[in-house]
Design a protein around this motif. Structure first.
Motif, PDB file in Angstrom:
ATOM      1  N   HIS A 152       0.740   4.177  -2.614  1.00 52.54           N
ATOM      2  CA  HIS A 152       0.461   5.527  -2.127  1.00 52.54           C
ATOM      3  C   HIS A 152       1.470   6.534  -2.663  1.00 52.54           C
ATOM      4  O   HIS A 152       1.103   7.639  -3.081  1.00 52.54           O
ATOM      5  CB  HIS A 152       0.479   5.537  -0.596  1.00 52.54           C
ATOM      6  CG  HIS A 152       0.600   6.903   0.000  1.00 52.54           C
ATOM      7  ND1 HIS A 152      -0.405   7.844  -0.070  1.00 52.54           N
ATOM      8  CD2 HIS A 152       1.628   7.507   0.663  1.00 52.54           C
ATOM      9  CE1 HIS A 152      -0.014   8.956   0.527  1.00 52.54           C
ATOM     10  NE2 HIS A 152       1.208   8.776   0.977  1.00 52.54           N
ATOM     11  N   LEU A 211      -4.753   2.322   1.373  1.00 50.02           N
ATOM     12  CA  LEU A 211      -4.764   1.041   2.079  1.00 50.02           C
ATOM     13  C   LEU A 211      -6.149   0.400   2.012  1.00 50.02           C
ATOM     14  O   LEU A 211      -6.270  -0.825   1.901  1.00 50.02           O
ATOM     15  CB  LEU A 211      -4.344   1.240   3.536  1.00 50.02           C
ATOM     16  CG  LEU A 211      -4.297  -0.018   4.413  1.00 50.02           C
ATOM     17  CD1 LEU A 211      -3.359  -1.062   3.826  1.00 50.02           C
ATOM     18  CD2 LEU A 211      -3.874   0.343   5.833  1.00 50.02           C
ATOM     19  N   ALA A 264       0.829  -1.204   0.000  1.00 50.59           N
ATOM     20  CA  ALA A 264       0.000   0.000   0.000  1.00 50.59           C
ATOM     21  C   ALA A 264       0.866   1.258   0.000  1.00 50.59           C
ATOM     22  O   ALA A 264       0.528   2.258  -0.647  1.00 50.59           O
ATOM     23  CB  ALA A 264      -0.927  -0.003   1.215  1.00 50.59           C
ATOM     24  N   THR A 304      -6.219  -1.319  -1.180  1.00 48.29           N
ATOM     25  CA  THR A 304      -5.329  -2.484  -1.149  1.00 48.29           C
ATOM     26  C   THR A 304      -5.979  -3.648  -0.409  1.00 48.29           C
ATOM     27  O   THR A 304      -5.822  -4.815  -0.792  1.00 48.29           O
ATOM     28  CB  THR A 304      -3.997  -2.123  -0.465  1.00 48.29           C
ATOM     29  OG1 THR A 304      -3.414  -1.000  -1.133  1.00 48.29           O
ATOM     30  CG2 THR A 304      -3.023  -3.291  -0.511  1.00 48.29           C
TER      31      THR A 304
END
Length: 303
Positions: A234, A280, A230, A283
């Protein structure tokens, strides 16, 4: 730029304590242990130097300097006692930026501490937040009663930490499209930049999966390798956002402040952490189900 390890040797907890005593800080080795527990420091490294035992665990140079810098920052604060949780976003900000100081094991603990304290605000703060949300979405024709109902659902959700997302979505839809009747197509209003408008249902979906992410982080059920994946996503998305941010800011009108560059490190840290949490959620495959439920709620209002 010099490395954080330059001129900072590794050291035991006692060495870290001795460093900050030169600043006038009154700390003990227990303070170092507390920092490790909440993710402000990484766990010390094991050292096997004898056949039947081992030396005291040691902190790498980067962590030794980190403890010094965090302590110095606390001493500069006008607040007499700075809670550990207020420094967590800075740790996560550093982790999001690069890999040289904060290891994943430390970030996982910091995310747990952040999640456990997320949403803990005073009633005045919650009320102000609710009013801002209503101001963003409410159509001028929305009645006082509709606005009050929406505010109550938002306040109840924050105070209980168990929001009723169906009720919140309904209330926000009512103030965004106050003239609609059951079974009659509503005018769906979006806020934000013209290239990426956001509806009430989409915002509620984001709140929903963000809460799920927060709960998972608080229980430490997200493995480090997932956090790492993640984080990589990001960083890529964050750079793409920085490229498009000025355009969105110009298009956002009254909401341009959302896309402004942060004016201090606290704001920068908050933006970066919130951005990571959103990624996240994707993810962990929590975003898609939340948006699917949002679409079902929207369709149900047309029946």
């Amino acid at each position: 730029m010099t490395s954080w390890a330059d001129e900072w040797p590794a050291g035991t907890a006692d060495a870290l304590v001795e460093d900050v005593r030169s600043l006038g800080a009154k700390v003990t080795p227990r303070t170092v242990t507390d920092y490790v527990e909440v993710g402000l420091l990484s766990p010390p490294l094991y050292r096997k130097t004898t056949q039947r035992g081992s030396d005291r665990r040691i902190y790498p140079p980067e962590q030794r300097r980190l403890f010094y810098e965090l302590t110095a920052a606390k001493l500069r604060s006008p607040i007499k006692r700075v809670p550990h949780r207020t420094m967590i976003p800075i740790i996560l900000f550093m982790w999001c930026m690069d890999d040289t100081v904060i290891p994943d094991i430390q970030a996982r603990r910091a995310l747990r501490a952040w999640a456990q304290n997320a949403g803990i605000n005073s009633h005045p703060h919650r009320r102000d937040t609710a009013k801002k949300v209503i101001k963003q979405f409410a159509h001028p024709l929305a009645t006082t009663g509709q606005r009050r109902i929406a505010q109550q659902w938002l306040l109840e959700g924050e105070s209980s930490r168990k929001p009723n997302f169906d009720a919140i979505a309904e209330a926000l839809s009512n103030i965004a499209s106050p003239w609609r009747s059951r079974g009659v197509p509503e005018i769906i209003r979006g806020i934000g930049p013209a290239d990426a408008p956001v509806t009430t249902d989409q915002v509620v979906a984001m709140w929903e999966f963000t809460l799920q992410v927060t709960q998972s982080l608080a229980l430490e059920t997200v493995p480090e390798h997932v956090l790492r994946r993640a984080l990589q996503e990001h960083r890529q998305y964050w750079q793409e956002y920085q490229n498009i941010r000025p355009k969105w800011e110009a298009q956002a009108g009254d909401m341009a402040d959302i896309f402004e560059l942060p004016t201090n490190q606290e704001q920068a840290a908050r933006q970066r952490v919130n951005g990571f949490i959103t990624v996240l959620g994707n993810t962990l495959d929590l975003a898609r189900p939340a948006f699917t439920r949002a679409e079902k709620r929207a369709r149900a209002r047309l029946r």
